[in-house]
Design a protein around this motif. Structure first.
Motif, PDB file in Angstrom:
ATOM      1  N   VAL A 201     -22.394  24.071 -32.287  1.00 53.90           N
ATOM      2  CA  VAL A 201     -22.776  23.433 -32.930  1.00 53.90           C
ATOM      3  C   VAL A 201     -20.916  23.088 -34.293  1.00 53.90           C
ATOM      4  O   VAL A 201     -21.181  24.432 -34.704  1.00 53.90           O
ATOM      5  CB  VAL A 201     -24.124  22.336 -33.693  1.00 53.90           C
ATOM      6  CG1 VAL A 201     -24.194  23.802 -34.652  1.00 53.90           C
ATOM      7  CG2 VAL A 201     -23.767  21.210 -34.113  1.00 53.90           C
ATOM      8  N   ASN A 202     -20.470  22.217 -34.066  1.00 60.91           N
ATOM      9  CA  ASN A 202     -19.485  22.113 -34.852  1.00 60.91           C
ATOM     10  C   ASN A 202     -18.938  20.903 -35.546  1.00 60.91           C
ATOM     11  O   ASN A 202     -18.932  20.138 -34.954  1.00 60.91           O
ATOM     12  CB  ASN A 202     -18.059  23.204 -34.124  1.00 60.91           C
ATOM     13  CG  ASN A 202     -16.897  22.474 -35.808  1.00 60.91           C
ATOM     14  OD1 ASN A 202     -17.189  23.045 -36.259  1.00 60.91           O
ATOM     15  ND2 ASN A 202     -15.770  22.764 -34.626  1.00 60.91           N
ATOM     16  N   GLU A 203     -19.303  20.692 -36.932  1.00 61.79           N
ATOM     17  CA  GLU A 203     -19.508  19.615 -37.051  1.00 61.79           C
ATOM     18  C   GLU A 203     -20.247  18.268 -36.525  1.00 61.79           C
ATOM     19  O   GLU A 203     -19.225  17.225 -36.401  1.00 61.79           O
ATOM     20  CB  GLU A 203     -17.697  19.082 -38.320  1.00 61.79           C
ATOM     21  CG  GLU A 203     -17.835  20.392 -38.725  1.00 61.79           C
ATOM     22  CD  GLU A 203     -15.961  19.516 -39.037  1.00 61.79           C
ATOM     23  OE1 GLU A 203     -15.534  18.754 -38.935  1.00 61.79           O
ATOM     24  OE2 GLU A 203     -16.248  20.468 -40.649  1.00 61.79           O
ATOM     25  N   GLY A 204     -21.197  18.887 -35.916  1.00 65.06           N
ATOM     26  CA  GLY A 204     -21.742  17.361 -34.939  1.00 65.06           C
ATOM     27  C   GLY A 204     -21.512  17.631 -33.442  1.00 65.06           C
ATOM     28  O   GLY A 204     -21.587  17.062 -32.883  1.00 65.06           O
ATOM     29  N   GLU A 205     -20.650  18.255 -32.971  1.00 61.01           N
ATOM     30  CA  GLU A 205     -19.827  18.293 -31.533  1.00 61.01           C
ATOM     31  C   GLU A 205     -20.778  19.829 -30.692  1.00 61.01           C
ATOM     32  O   GLU A 205     -20.691  20.133 -31.415  1.00 61.01           O
ATOM     33  CB  GLU A 205     -18.326  18.797 -31.506  1.00 61.01           C
ATOM     34  CG  GLU A 205     -17.984  17.261 -32.394  1.00 61.01           C
ATOM     35  CD  GLU A 205     -17.812  16.224 -31.343  1.00 61.01           C
ATOM     36  OE1 GLU A 205     -18.139  15.607 -30.317  1.00 61.01           O
ATOM     37  OE2 GLU A 205     -18.137  14.766 -32.163  1.00 61.01           O
ATOM     38  N   LEU A 206     -21.559  19.207 -30.061  1.00 56.54           N
ATOM     39  CA  LEU A 206     -21.732  20.798 -29.623  1.00 56.54           C
ATOM     40  C   LEU A 206     -21.013  21.877 -27.926  1.00 56.54           C
ATOM     41  O   LEU A 206     -20.076  20.668 -27.270  1.00 56.54           O
ATOM     42  CB  LEU A 206     -23.516  20.009 -28.324  1.00 56.54           C
ATOM     43  CG  LEU A 206     -24.332  19.778 -29.643  1.00 56.54           C
ATOM     44  CD1 LEU A 206     -25.399  19.394 -28.636  1.00 56.54           C
ATOM     45  CD2 LEU A 206     -24.307  20.931 -30.640  1.00 56.54           C
ATOM     46  N   SER A 207     -21.004  22.870 -28.196  1.00 57.31           N
ATOM     47  CA  SER A 207     -20.684  23.730 -26.527  1.00 57.31           C
ATOM     48  C   SER A 207     -21.333  24.039 -26.390  1.00 57.31           C
ATOM     49  O   SER A 207     -22.526  24.830 -27.172  1.00 57.31           O
ATOM     50  CB  SER A 207     -19.219  23.580 -27.027  1.00 57.31           C
ATOM     51  OG  SER A 207     -18.252  23.567 -27.937  1.00 57.31           O
ATOM     52  N   ILE A 262     -17.564  29.544 -41.507  1.00 55.17           N
ATOM     53  CA  ILE A 262     -16.229  29.577 -41.328  1.00 55.17           C
ATOM     54  C   ILE A 262     -15.796  27.998 -42.394  1.00 55.17           C
ATOM     55  O   ILE A 262     -14.949  28.143 -43.146  1.00 55.17           O
ATOM     56  CB  ILE A 262     -14.665  28.340 -40.616  1.00 55.17           C
ATOM     57  CG1 ILE A 262     -15.184  27.326 -40.104  1.00 55.17           C
ATOM     58  CG2 ILE A 262     -15.127  29.865 -39.583  1.00 55.17           C
ATOM     59  CD1 ILE A 262     -14.477  26.550 -38.325  1.00 55.17           C
ATOM     60  N   GLY A 263     -17.076  27.597 -43.062  1.00 55.49           N
ATOM     61  CA  GLY A 263     -16.386  25.935 -44.055  1.00 55.49           C
ATOM     62  C   GLY A 263     -16.810  24.695 -42.759  1.00 55.49           C
ATOM     63  O   GLY A 263     -15.473  24.709 -42.331  1.00 55.49           O
ATOM     64  N   GLY A 264     -17.240  23.614 -43.471  1.00 60.14           N
ATOM     65  CA  GLY A 264     -17.015  22.556 -43.378  1.00 60.14           C
ATOM     66  C   GLY A 264     -17.680  21.318 -43.642  1.00 60.14           C
ATOM     67  O   GLY A 264     -18.891  21.448 -44.491  1.00 60.14           O
ATOM     68  N   ASP A 265     -17.760  20.052 -42.942  1.00 64.74           N
ATOM     69  CA  ASP A 265     -19.043  19.436 -43.070  1.00 64.74           C
ATOM     70  C   ASP A 265     -19.935  19.929 -42.329  1.00 64.74           C
ATOM     71  O   ASP A 265     -19.949  19.712 -40.931  1.00 64.74           O
ATOM     72  CB  ASP A 265     -18.060  17.919 -43.219  1.00 64.74           C
ATOM     73  CG  ASP A 265     -19.590  16.934 -43.219  1.00 64.74           C
ATOM     74  OD1 ASP A 265     -20.324  17.112 -43.259  1.00 64.74           O
ATOM     75  OD2 ASP A 265     -19.268  15.567 -42.756  1.00 64.74           O
ATOM     76  N   THR A 266     -21.737  20.500 -42.463  1.00 67.49           N
ATOM     77  CA  THR A 266     -22.685  20.326 -42.376  1.00 67.49           C
ATOM     78  C   THR A 266     -23.455  20.008 -41.602  1.00 67.49           C
ATOM     79  O   THR A 266     -24.444  19.593 -41.636  1.00 67.49           O
ATOM     80  CB  THR A 266     -23.219  22.142 -42.580  1.00 67.49           C
ATOM     81  OG1 THR A 266     -23.247  21.490 -43.706  1.00 67.49           O
ATOM     82  CG2 THR A 266     -22.153  22.973 -42.305  1.00 67.49           C
ATOM     83  N   SER A 267     -23.247  18.069 -42.317  1.00 67.10           N
ATOM     84  CA  SER A 267     -24.176  17.558 -42.465  1.00 67.10           C
ATOM     85  C   SER A 267     -24.545  16.581 -41.475  1.00 67.10           C
ATOM     86  O   SER A 267     -25.399  16.403 -40.685  1.00 67.10           O
ATOM     87  CB  SER A 267     -23.244  16.318 -43.916  1.00 67.10           C
ATOM     88  OG  SER A 267     -22.666  15.413 -42.668  1.00 67.10           O
TER      89      SER A 267
END
Length: 318
Positions: A201-207, A262-267
């Motif tokens: 999961v990366n800022e709400g996007e899924l792989s 890596i840091g960023g918006d985890t909301s």
């Protein structure tokens, strides 16, 4: 006259002994130089043979898995430089003045590395584009994990470290311990009917990740059945939606949070709060397993990281 002859003889003897002494000294010096220049030929992650020094004393390490392997083998004092910007939490002991910062995982500080004058540089996939340039500074050993080979590739890389640093017996013992842990988890996973889905999961996007992928250890090595056997194997995973996850309805969801790594918006990264994910069997059975992001995304493939990965995945079966 006799005194003069005796004196000449004595001086000749002294010069002869001095010359012999110098020869012995030169011989010892030559032997020491030969010993310090000892090398070994190993096969790197590209399948190519490379000659590197045996037990190098000044090593620059980019790959986190190989760094934790060296740490586990008691070789921390031989590390001189690491990418401090991207150190996972379990390797924070290398974020001190005892070790130089050599840039980021994808942007090596070539000037700093050159200043360090290392005996060996260890890299993996993220530094592949710099391998030729780094090789001009010191022998550069590529030990990236081949996901097609899974555990065999991990074993091979760790065994290479053992060979380079003359720690082969200790490596054999450590790998045997890991193999035992793998067998224990695999036995339980194989016996279970639960199907798993691994997502990043990366800022709400899924792989999603399946077999022969960067997180393929879950299925390929540890034997978990996949909720979707047709996931495309790629470095960045197969882009999927929350609807996809509900459609596959896995019993277990393993989550790697790239944003936390890596840091960023985890909301937007809390899957448990998504209304579609809440309907899955994994959510209802409290089997959404949050994997340590720094280990799974920044590291892996080492003695310490592989052990931690096995433990985290195995916890889903308890």
């Amino acid at each position: 006259m006799k005194k003069f002859s005796y004196l000449m003889l004595l001086m000749g003897t002294i010069f002869t002994l001095a010359a012999c002494g110098n020869k012995e000294s030169d011989k010892a010096s030559s032997s020491a130089t030969s010993e310090s220049a000892k090398t070994v030929t190993v096969t790197d992650g590209n399948g190519k043979e490379i000659e590197v020094p045996v037990d190098p004393k000044k090593v620059v390490v980019f790959d986190m898995g190989m760094l934790d392997t060296m740490d586990e083998l008691g070789l921390s004092q031989q590390v001189v430089g690491v990418p401090k910007k991207n150190l996972p939490d379990y390797l924070k002991q290398y974020d001190t003045n005892d070790y130089e910062s050599i840039g980021g995982l994808k942007e090596p500080d070539m000037e700093k590395i050159n200043e360090l004058n290392p005996d060996l540089i260890i890299i993996s996939g993220r530094q592949r584009d710099y391998q030729e340039e780094l090789s001009k500074i010191a022998p550069t050993l590529f030990l990236g994990t081949d996901y097609q080979k899974g555990w065999a590739s991990t074993e091979g890389n760790i065994e290479t470290i053992g060979k380079v640093f003359d720690k082969e017996e200790l490596v054999t013992e450590k790998l045997a311990d890991l193999s035992k842990k793998i067998d224990e988890v695999k036995e339980k996973a194989t016996a279970s009917s639960d199907k798993a889905l691994t997502v990043l999961v990366n800022e709400g996007e899924l792989s999603a990740y399946g077999q022969a992928s960067r997180f393929g250890i879950i299925s390929d090595t540890l034997g978990f059945k996949m909720a979707d056997d047709a996931i495309e194997a790629s470095t960045h995973g197969q882009s999927v939606s929350f609807e996809y996850v509900l459609e596959k309805n896995p019993d277990i969801i393993f989550v790697v949070d790239r944003t936390k790594a890596i840091g960023g918006d985890t909301s937007k990264d809390n899957l448990s709060e998504n209304p579609l994910i809440e309907q899955t069997k994994a959510a209802k059975n409290d089997k959404i397993i949050l994997l340590s992001p720094d280990v799974w995304y920044l590291s892996g493939g080492g003695l310490q990281s592989t052990g931690q990965m096995i433990d985290e995945v195995g916890a889903a079966l308890k």
